[in-house]
Design an enzyme around this catalytic site. Structure first.
Site, PDB file in Angstrom:
ATOM      1  N   CYS A 190      39.847  38.709  40.090  1.00  0.00           N
ATOM      2  CA  CYS A 190      38.693  39.616  40.983  1.00  0.00           C
ATOM      3  C   CYS A 190      38.281  38.559  42.096  1.00  0.00           C
ATOM      4  O   CYS A 190      37.851  38.701  43.104  1.00  0.00           O
ATOM      5  CB  CYS A 190      37.581  40.068  40.050  1.00  0.00           C
ATOM      6  SG  CYS A 190      36.573  38.731  39.220  1.00  0.00           S
ATOM      7  N   HIS A 235      32.032  38.797  37.122  1.00  0.00           N
ATOM      8  CA  HIS A 235      32.914  39.733  37.938  1.00  0.00           C
ATOM      9  C   HIS A 235      32.348  39.583  39.402  1.00  0.00           C
ATOM     10  O   HIS A 235      31.147  39.308  39.669  1.00  0.00           O
ATOM     11  CB  HIS A 235      32.841  41.024  37.302  1.00  0.00           C
ATOM     12  CG  HIS A 235      33.526  42.070  38.152  1.00  0.00           C
ATOM     13  ND1 HIS A 235      35.200  41.924  38.381  1.00  0.00           N
ATOM     14  CD2 HIS A 235      33.412  43.051  39.049  1.00  0.00           C
ATOM     15  CE1 HIS A 235      35.453  42.768  39.074  1.00  0.00           C
ATOM     16  NE2 HIS A 235      34.449  43.603  39.353  1.00  0.00           N
TER      17      HIS A 235
END
Length: 494
Positions: free
Chosen positions: A83, A440
Site C-alpha cells: 500500500c 495502512h
C-alpha cells in the site's frame, strides 16, 4: 502495561455492562458480543477514526450513477503489503509535470536507443504506462496492476523489499533515484558531442566549452535529463552577525522537504492549530551555532590586541592583509596564542533557504518520533492549504542576498523569474493509519473531470477529489481532504 486507549475501551465496556446487568444475571454471549461492538464504535468515534465515514457507500446518500459522481479513477491491486507504493503511484498520477517528464524522456530516447524502449528504459516505460492508465477517468470501477513497475523497480532498489510494509516517503525517493539511474545510463549524446566536455563547476553551473550553439543545445538536453520535476535546491548559509560577514554558502539538491510539526509540551502530540506554514518557518528558521570560530572576528580582535600591546607595524600590517581563510597561520606566526578569545566575540547563525523551487513540491510531515523506550507516531492534525505561497521563503524575503553568488545560466533562471514561481496547488495528500512501521496508507488525489472540448481550458471548477485505499475508490469533498492527518503532501507549481 495497558495502553491509554486500551484503558479507555475497558472503561467504556464497564459502563455499558453495568447499565445492562439485570437481576445480577449477565446477558447472553450474543448480547455481550454486540456490547463489545458498541464499545468499539464509541471508542472509534471518540478518537476520530470515523471522521471520513460519510465517504463510505454504506453511509453515503449518493446514487451510484447520479451525474458526475459516477466518474471514478482506477484503483491499484495490493500484491502483498505494498500500500505504501500504491499511494505514491496514485500521487504521481495526479502530477501532470511528472507524467510529462516521463513522456519527454521516452520521446527523446526514441531516436537514440538501439533497442526497444521497454528493454532499454523498463522502469520509465512501465511507470509512464501505469500513470497514464491511472489518469483515465471512467464511469465504471476498475483496478490496475502495479506488478510491472514493482518488478522493474526491484532491479534498481534491490535492498528495498516492495512486498513488506515500508515508508511511503522512502519509496518515493527510491523510485526517483532509480529513474535517474536508468535515464542517465541510457542517455546518448547526439551527433559528435562528448559527455566528458560537459563539466560541473563548484557553484552547480554546467559548462560546455568549445561546443558553440550545438554544445549549448546538448547541455540543455543533458540538463533536462539530469533534473526531474521534483528537484529543488536548498541553500545553507552561515552568517556572523557580529561582523556581518557570510562565512559559507552551500547548496544541495532535494526531492522532498522533511518538516517537523510543532509539538505540545512533552512532545507526544502535535500542537493544536499547527499549520503547514508553521512547519515551514520552523524548518527554515535561523539557529545559533555554538563553538564556531569566525576568522574575521578573530582578526579584528587580534588587530586591537596587537595595537594595545604595542606590536611592530610589520606584524600589524601582516595581520591586516591576511584574508582570514581557514589556512591562515596568523595565530602561530604572530605569537597570538595567548590572546584572550572566546565565542562571545562571534554570533554565528545558520539559515536554510529554498534557493530554487521545484516544479513538484513534495512535503514530508515527520510523524515518527522517539523517546528513550520506543518509536512512536505523532498524532494530530496539521492544517494545510489548497494553494501554498512559498514566496515568503525566498532569499530576498528573509534578507539574504545570494543571487550574486549563484552563477547559473539564464536558462536555469527563467522559471524563477515568474512572479508566481512560489505559488503551488495541492494535488495529492497521503495519510497513514496505525503505528509506525505498520498500519495502512491511503491517498487523496485530485483529478480534472472534463470532456475533450474542455481539456484545454484547465478550469479549477472541474477539479474532483478521490479517496483511494488500494483498489477501493470513492469521491470525496475538499473538506474531507483538508481534514486528513497528512504524512505526505504533493503540490504542483502554478
Amino acid at each position: 502495561m495497558v495502553s491509554r486507549r486500551g484503558s479507555e475501551t475497558k472503561a467504556i465496556v464497564c459502563v455499558l455492562t453495568d447499565r445492562i446487568r439485570i437481576s445480577n444475571q449477565w446477558v447472553s454471549h450474543l448480547s455481550f458480543a454486540g456490547l463489545l461492538g458498541v464499545a468499539g464504535f464509541v471508542f472509534a468515534q471518540q478518537h476520530g477514526l470515523f471522521r471520513n465515514l460519510n465517504n463510505l457507500k454504506l453511509f453515503s446518500g449518493r446514487e451510484k450513477d447520479s451525474g458526475d459522481d459516477s466518474f471514478l479513477v482506477p484503483g491499484l491491486q495490493n500484491l502483498g503489503n505494498n500500500c505504501f507504493l500504491n499511494v505514491i503511484l496514485q500521487a504521481l498520477a495526479s502530477c501532470k509535470d511528472f507524467r510529462s517528464f516521463l513522456q519527454w524522456v521516452l520521446e527523446d530516447a526514441r531516436g537514440s536507443l538501439a533497442g526497444e524502449q521497454e528493454e532499454q528504459l523498463p522502469l520509465t516505460f512501465a511507470l509512464s504506462a501505469l500513470l497514464q492508465e491511472l489518469g483515465t477517468v471512467g464511469s465504471r470501477r476498475s483496478v490496475s496492476n502495479p506488478r510491472k513497475v514493482m518488478v522493474t523497480l526491484t532491479d534498481y532498489a534491490k535492498n528495498f523489499n516492495l512486498t513488506s510494509q515500508q515508508d511511503a516517503a522512502e519509496a518515493l525517493l527510491h523510485l526517483i533515484s532509480s529513474l535517474q539511474e536508468e535515464i542517465v545510463v541510457c542517455y546518448r549524446p547526439s551527433q559528435s558531442s562528448n559527455l566528458s566536455d560537459i563539466l560541473f563547476s563548484r557553484n552547480l553551473r554546467m559548462l560546455a566549452p568549445s561546443e558553440g550553439l550545438h554544445g549549448l543545445m546538448e547541455l540543455k538536453r543533458w540538463h533536462k535529463h539530469l533534473r526531474g520535476p521534483f528537484d529543488g535546491i536548498l541553500g545553507s548559509t552561515l552568517m556572523c552577525r557580529t561582523c556581518s560577514s557570510q562565512i559559507s554558502l552551500e547548496f544541495q539538491f532535494f526531492h522532498t522537504l522533511p518538516l517537523s510539526p510543532l509539538l505540545h509540551h512533552g512532545g507526544y502530540n502535535i500542537m493544536s492549530g499547527c499549520t503547514l506554514e508553521h512547519c515551514l518557518k520552523k524548518f527554515l528558521n535561523t539557529e545559533k551555532v555554538e563553538n564556531y570560530f569566525c576568522y574575521r572576528c578573530w582578526h579584528g580582535a587580534a588587530l586591537k590586541y596587537l595595537s594595545v600591546i604595542g606590536a611592530a607595524e610589520t606584524e600589524i600590517e601582516k595581520l591586516r592583509s591576511c584574508g582570514g581563510e581557514d589556512q591562515c597561520d596568523c595565530k602561530t606566526s604572530l605569537h597570538l596564542q595567548r590572546m584572550p578569545w572566546s565565542n562571545s566575540y562571534s554570533h554565528i547563525l545558520k539559515q536554510l533557504i529554498i534557493a530554487r523551487f521545484p516544479k513538484l513540491l513534495c512535503i514530508q510531515v515527520q510523524r515518527a518520533s522517539f523517546n528513550m523506550f520506543e518509536e512512536f507516531k505523532l498524532s494530530g492534525h496539521i492544517a494545510f492549504p489548497l494553494v501554498l505561497n512559498l514566496s515568503l521563503f525566498t532569499p530576498s524575503s528573509i534578507g539574504v542576498n545570494i543571487e550574486e553568488r549563484i552563477e547559473m545560466s539564464s536558462e536555469y533562471q527563467k522559471p524563477e523569474a515568474s512572479k508566481n514561481h512560489g505559488m503551488y496547488r495541492l494535488v495529492t495528500v497521503v495519510e497513514h493509519f496505525g503505528r509506525t512501521g505498520s498500519g495502512h496508507y491511503t491517498v487523496y488525489r485530485s483529478v480534472r473531470v472534463f470532456s475533450q472540448e474542455e481539456e484545454e481550458e484547465d478550469c479549477d471548477e472541474d477539479l474532483s477529489w478521490f479517496s483511494i485505499s488500494d483498489s477501493e475508490v470513492c469521491r470525496v469533498s475538499e473538506s474531507d481532504v483538508l481534514g486528513a492527518e497528512a504524512s505526505l503532501l504533493f503540490y504542483e507549481r502554478l
